[in-house]
Enzyme design. Structure first.
Site, PDB file in Angstrom:
ATOM      1  N   ASP A 136      -7.661  -7.568   7.265  1.00 45.09           N
ATOM      2  CA  ASP A 136      -8.660  -7.224   8.277  1.00 45.09           C
ATOM      3  C   ASP A 136      -9.057  -5.762   8.255  1.00 45.09           C
ATOM      4  OD1 ASP A 136      -6.066  -6.314   9.317  1.00 45.09           O
ATOM      5  OD2 ASP A 136      -7.208  -5.842  11.133  1.00 45.09           O
TER       6      ASP A 136
ATOM      7  N   LEU B 123       6.984  -2.816   3.987  1.00 47.05           N
ATOM      8  CA  LEU B 123       7.937  -3.662   3.276  1.00 47.05           C
ATOM      9  C   LEU B 123       9.289  -2.989   3.131  1.00 47.05           C
ATOM     10  CD1 LEU B 123       5.497  -5.341   0.799  1.00 47.05           C
ATOM     11  CD2 LEU B 123       6.718  -6.377   2.705  1.00 47.05           C
TER      12      LEU B 123
ATOM     13  N   ASP C 223       0.857  -1.186   0.000  1.00 50.87           N
ATOM     14  CA  ASP C 223       0.000   0.000   0.000  1.00 50.87           C
ATOM     15  C   ASP C 223       0.897   1.241   0.000  1.00 50.87           C
ATOM     16  OD1 ASP C 223      -2.101   1.766   0.326  1.00 50.87           O
ATOM     17  OD2 ASP C 223      -2.439   1.286   2.419  1.00 50.87           O
ATOM     18  N   THR C 224       1.211   1.804   1.153  1.00 53.53           N
ATOM     19  CA  THR C 224       2.127   2.956   1.160  1.00 53.53           C
ATOM     20  C   THR C 224       3.565   2.513   0.898  1.00 53.53           C
ATOM     21  OG1 THR C 224       2.669   2.818   3.521  1.00 53.53           O
ATOM     22  CG2 THR C 224       0.727   4.099   2.921  1.00 53.53           C
ATOM     23  N   GLY C 225       3.853   1.245   1.213  1.00 58.55           N
ATOM     24  CA  GLY C 225       5.206   0.723   1.042  1.00 58.55           C
ATOM     25  C   GLY C 225       6.047   0.807   2.309  1.00 58.55           C
TER      26      GLY C 225
ATOM     27  N   LYS D 128      -1.770  -2.097  -4.394  1.00 57.90           N
ATOM     28  CA  LYS D 128      -2.732  -1.031  -4.698  1.00 57.90           C
ATOM     29  C   LYS D 128      -2.168  -0.101  -5.753  1.00 57.90           C
ATOM     30  CE  LYS D 128      -5.381  -0.882  -0.466  1.00 57.90           C
ATOM     31  NZ  LYS D 128      -5.760  -0.133   0.736  1.00 57.90           N
TER      32      LYS D 128
END
Ligand code: IMP
Ligand code: MG
Length: 180
Positions: free
Chosen positions: A160, A109, A104-106, A132
Site C-alpha cells: 500500500d 523482519l 526493504d530496510t530489514g 529491494k
C-alpha cells in the site's frame, strides 16, 4: 501544488506473480515436510501473498498465524516496529516461516526474527515476495525471495501507499508523473 502520487508503470503482472509463487511453493514444501510448522504472515502487506503461497505449498498440517506490524508512514520507514506482542506462545517448538511482502530496510523482519528466536521457535526462515536492491539498515536476509526489484516504492498485490492500492492485481511503481 505537488502532483498526486498514484500507481504508474506495471512492474510485475498477475501472470508473473502467479508463476513465481508456484515456484516458491515447490521449493518451500520439501523443507518443512513432516515438521511442526507455523507460517506467520506479516499483515497487511502479505495478505494476498500469504494466501496464494499457502495454496502453492503442500503443507496441509501447517499452523497459520498473522501479526500486524507497522513501520511505514507514507513512503518513509519510521524505524519503529509495533505489534509484536502475542506471538510468543504460538511460535514455541515450531519451525517458523515468516511470510512478508517486501524486504526493504530489514528492520521489520529482523525484529520479528529476534522475537521468535527468543521465545523458543526451533528455527526461523523468511520468505518475501519482493526484495529491494539497496543496502539493509540491519543485517537480515531472506531464505526465499520472489523477485529482486530496484529501490522504488511499489504498490499492489497487498502493498500500500498510505493504506491505498493494496487491491491492485499487479505490482506497480508509485509515480507522480501525470502522463503515466
Ligand atoms: P523494512 O522494515 O524497512 O524492511 O520494511 C518492510 C515493510 O515496509 C514492508 O513489510 C512493507 O509493508 C513496507 N514497505 C517497504 N517498501 C515498500 C514499498 O515499496 N511499498 C509498500 N510498502 C513498502
Ligand atoms: Mg509489511
Amino acid at each position: 501544488m505537488t502532483p498526486a502520487m498514484k500507481p504508474g508503470r506495471i512492474l510485475l503482472t498477475q501472470t508473473q506473480i502467479r508463476a513465481r509463487v508456484r515456484e516458491l511453493g515447490r521449493s518451500i514444501t520439501p523443507r518443512y515436510r513432516g515438521k511442526k510448522v507455523l507460517v506467520l504472515g506479516v499483515m497487511n502487506g502479505a495478505l494476498f501473498f500469504l494466501a496464494d503461497l499457502l495454496r502453492a505449498v503442500e503443507l496441509d498440517d501447517a499452523q497459520i498465524a498473522c501479526v500486524r506490524l507497522a513501520s511505514y508512514a507514507g513512503t518513509q520507514s519510521t524505524g519503529l516496529v509495533r505489534g509484536l506482542d502475542g506471538l510468543d506462545e504460538e511460535c514455541r517448538e515450531r519451525h517458523v516461516l515468516i511470510v512478508d511482502d517486501i524486504l526493504d530496510t530489514g528492520r521489520t523482519l529482523s525484529a520479528v526474527t529476534e522475537r521468535l528466536t527468543k521465545h523458543g521457535a526451533l528455527d526461523v526462515k523468511i520468505c518475501v515476495l519482493l526484495e529491494k536492491r539497496r543496502p539493509r539498515e540491519v543485517p537480515v536476509r531472506a531464505d526465499w525471495t520472489g523477485f529482486k526489484i530496484a529501490d522504488e516504492f511499489v504498490v499492489g498485490y497487498g502493498l500500500d501507499y498510505n493504506g491505498r492500492y493494496r487491491a491492485l492485481k499487479q505490482i506497480r511503481v508509485l509515480s507522480n508523473d501525470p502522463t503515466e
